[in-house]
Design a protein around this motif. Structure first.
Motif, short mmCIF file in Angstrom:
data_model
loop_
_atom_site.label_atom_id
_atom_site.label_comp_id
_atom_site.label_asym_id
_atom_site.label_seq_id
_atom_site.Cartn_x
_atom_site.Cartn_y
_atom_site.Cartn_z
N GLY A 97 -12.81 4.84 -14.53
CA GLY A 97 -12.57 5.83 -13.49
C GLY A 97 -11.81 5.22 -12.34
O GLY A 97 -11.41 4.05 -12.39
N PRO A 98 -11.59 5.98 -11.28
CA PRO A 98 -10.86 5.47 -10.13
C PRO A 98 -11.56 4.27 -9.50
O PRO A 98 -12.78 4.22 -9.42
CB PRO A 98 -10.82 6.66 -9.16
CG PRO A 98 -11.09 7.86 -10.01
CD PRO A 98 -11.99 7.40 -11.11
N ALA A 99 -10.77 3.33 -9.04
CA ALA A 99 -11.31 2.16 -8.35
C ALA A 99 -11.70 2.54 -6.93
O ALA A 99 -11.12 3.45 -6.33
CB ALA A 99 -10.27 1.04 -8.32
N PRO A 100 -12.70 1.86 -6.36
CA PRO A 100 -13.00 2.08 -4.93
C PRO A 100 -11.77 1.78 -4.10
O PRO A 100 -11.06 0.80 -4.35
CB PRO A 100 -14.13 1.08 -4.65
CG PRO A 100 -14.68 0.73 -5.99
CD PRO A 100 -13.56 0.83 -6.96
N SER A 101 -11.50 2.60 -3.13
CA SER A 101 -10.31 2.42 -2.31
C SER A 101 -10.70 2.04 -0.89
O SER A 101 -11.83 2.24 -0.46
CB SER A 101 -9.46 3.69 -2.30
OG SER A 101 -8.21 3.45 -1.69
N ALA A 102 -9.75 1.49 -0.19
CA ALA A 102 -9.89 1.10 1.21
C ALA A 102 -8.47 0.93 1.73
O ALA A 102 -7.53 0.84 0.95
CB ALA A 102 -10.68 -0.20 1.32
N PRO A 103 -8.29 0.88 3.05
CA PRO A 103 -6.94 0.65 3.57
C PRO A 103 -6.32 -0.64 3.04
O PRO A 103 -5.11 -0.70 2.81
CB PRO A 103 -7.16 0.61 5.08
CG PRO A 103 -8.37 1.45 5.31
CD PRO A 103 -9.25 1.20 4.13
N THR A 104 -7.15 -1.69 2.86
CA THR A 104 -6.66 -2.95 2.29
C THR A 104 -7.47 -3.28 1.05
O THR A 104 -8.71 -3.28 1.09
CB THR A 104 -6.78 -4.11 3.31
OG1 THR A 104 -6.12 -3.75 4.52
CG2 THR A 104 -6.16 -5.38 2.75
N VAL A 105 -6.78 -3.57 -0.05
CA VAL A 105 -7.43 -3.86 -1.33
C VAL A 105 -6.85 -5.14 -1.91
O VAL A 105 -5.64 -5.36 -1.87
CB VAL A 105 -7.22 -2.70 -2.33
CG1 VAL A 105 -7.70 -3.09 -3.73
CG2 VAL A 105 -7.96 -1.45 -1.86
N ALA A 106 -7.72 -5.99 -2.46
CA ALA A 106 -7.30 -7.13 -3.26
C ALA A 106 -7.76 -6.90 -4.69
O ALA A 106 -8.93 -6.60 -4.93
CB ALA A 106 -7.89 -8.43 -2.72
N ALA A 107 -6.83 -7.01 -5.64
CA ALA A 107 -7.15 -6.81 -7.05
C ALA A 107 -6.72 -8.06 -7.81
O ALA A 107 -5.57 -8.19 -8.22
CB ALA A 107 -6.43 -5.58 -7.58
N ARG A 129 -2.39 -1.19 1.91
CA ARG A 129 -1.94 -2.53 1.57
C ARG A 129 -2.72 -3.00 0.34
O ARG A 129 -3.93 -2.83 0.27
CB ARG A 129 -2.14 -3.51 2.73
CG ARG A 129 -1.42 -3.10 4.00
CD ARG A 129 -1.59 -4.12 5.11
NE ARG A 129 -2.97 -4.25 5.53
CZ ARG A 129 -3.36 -4.97 6.60
NH1 ARG A 129 -2.46 -5.63 7.30
NH2 ARG A 129 -4.63 -5.04 6.94
N LEU A 130 -2.01 -3.58 -0.61
CA LEU A 130 -2.63 -4.00 -1.87
C LEU A 130 -2.12 -5.38 -2.25
O LEU A 130 -0.91 -5.61 -2.33
CB LEU A 130 -2.32 -3.00 -2.98
CG LEU A 130 -2.71 -3.40 -4.41
CD1 LEU A 130 -4.22 -3.54 -4.55
CD2 LEU A 130 -2.18 -2.38 -5.41
N ILE A 131 -3.05 -6.29 -2.49
CA ILE A 131 -2.72 -7.60 -3.05
C ILE A 131 -3.07 -7.56 -4.52
O ILE A 131 -4.22 -7.31 -4.89
CB ILE A 131 -3.50 -8.72 -2.34
CG1 ILE A 131 -3.09 -8.82 -0.87
CG2 ILE A 131 -3.28 -10.05 -3.04
CD1 ILE A 131 -3.95 -9.77 -0.06
#
Length: 268
Positions: A195-205, A223-225
């Protein structure tokens, strides 16, 4: 103690690792053998996956499976694999190593015998990109492992911080390491394929390519790393995220065979 190792061609490494982790969710040791990569797991006789299971997991990628006995002092010697990691003003260290006197941020991460302290290129690269950002607002660490990125984000000033991982042992390790470092982090188990990943204004994957390709959000981050990518896979992910979410690549860093990318949402 038995050491069971799977050796695969470098180009097949990520597929073999993803399948091996399904059989050994406690984590694996990675060894660079040049044109091959070795993934090893440890356990007492009868605790390790059967050899046919390992061969099925690797499939066409299989090079060889090697079983060796490990000396009885392995319970102490495994600590030699975990050394301090220094990235700019930040030091990540296991509890048996000393702080760096000039480190502005000192993180103590107990890897246990299944997780790391940030020594892999993929985590180092994430930390480098993280230090380049202005902290603030919510932060989500997807694939938190022992909690290095989540704890670093909390110490840098992001709040609230969430860490998720498929492995319940990783979730527990993140909670324990957060407590040791005096930060409040919510850590939860999550299947990012389901399912959808938890989101936030800044995400590191910090994930492997298959999961980065499948990643979905109800609300894309600002912003996504993205890390866990071989160098030759970075352009594919950059193009995919630009099309899928309108995220523009702002910076790319590399180390060894690996790359990490920093994305920001395009204005408008």
């Amino acid at each position: 103690m038995i050491r069971l190792a799977l050796r695969v061609r470098r180009e097949d490494a990520e597929v073999a690792l993803a399948e091996l982790l399904a059989l050994a969710p406690g984590g694996v040791e990675e060894v660079d053998l040049g044109d091959r990569v070795e993934y090893a797991i440890y356990g007492a006789p009868g605790e390790l996956p059967d050899l046919p299971d390992l061969e099925a997991a690797a499939g066409d990628a299989l090079v060889e499976v090697v079983t060796t006995e490990v000396d009885d002092d392995w319970a102490d010697r495994w600590k030699e694999f975990h050394r301090p990691v220094d990235v700019g003003p930040l030091r990540v260290r296991p509890p048996w190593e000393e702080p760096r006197p000039d480190a502005r941020i000192d993180l103590v991460i107990d890897p246990g015998q299944a997780f790391g302290t940030g020594g892999h290129h993929t985590t180092r690269l994430c930390l480098e990109l993280l230090l380049d950002l202005e902290p603030g607002g919510a932060f989500a660490d997807l694939g938190c492992g022992s909690g290095v990125l989540a704890i670093a984000a909390a110490r840098l000033g992001w709040d609230p911080v969430l860490g998720v991982d498929f492995d319940p042992l990783a979730v527990e390790a993140t909670r324990e390491n957060a407590q040791v470092n005096g930060v409040g982090i919510r850590a939860e188990r999550a299947d990012l394929r389901d399912g959808p990943a938890p989101s936030a204004p800044t995400v590191a994957a910090n994930l492997l390519r298959p999961l980065l390709v499948e990643l979905r959000f109800d609300e894309p981050p600002e912003r996504l790393i993205a890390s866990g990518l071989l160098r030759e896979q970075a352009d594919e992910i950059a193009a995919l995220y630009a099309e899928r979410w309108g995220l523009a690549e702002r910076r790319r860093v590399s180390g060894g065979d690996w790359s990490a990318l920093l994305f920001e949402r395009r204005a408008g």
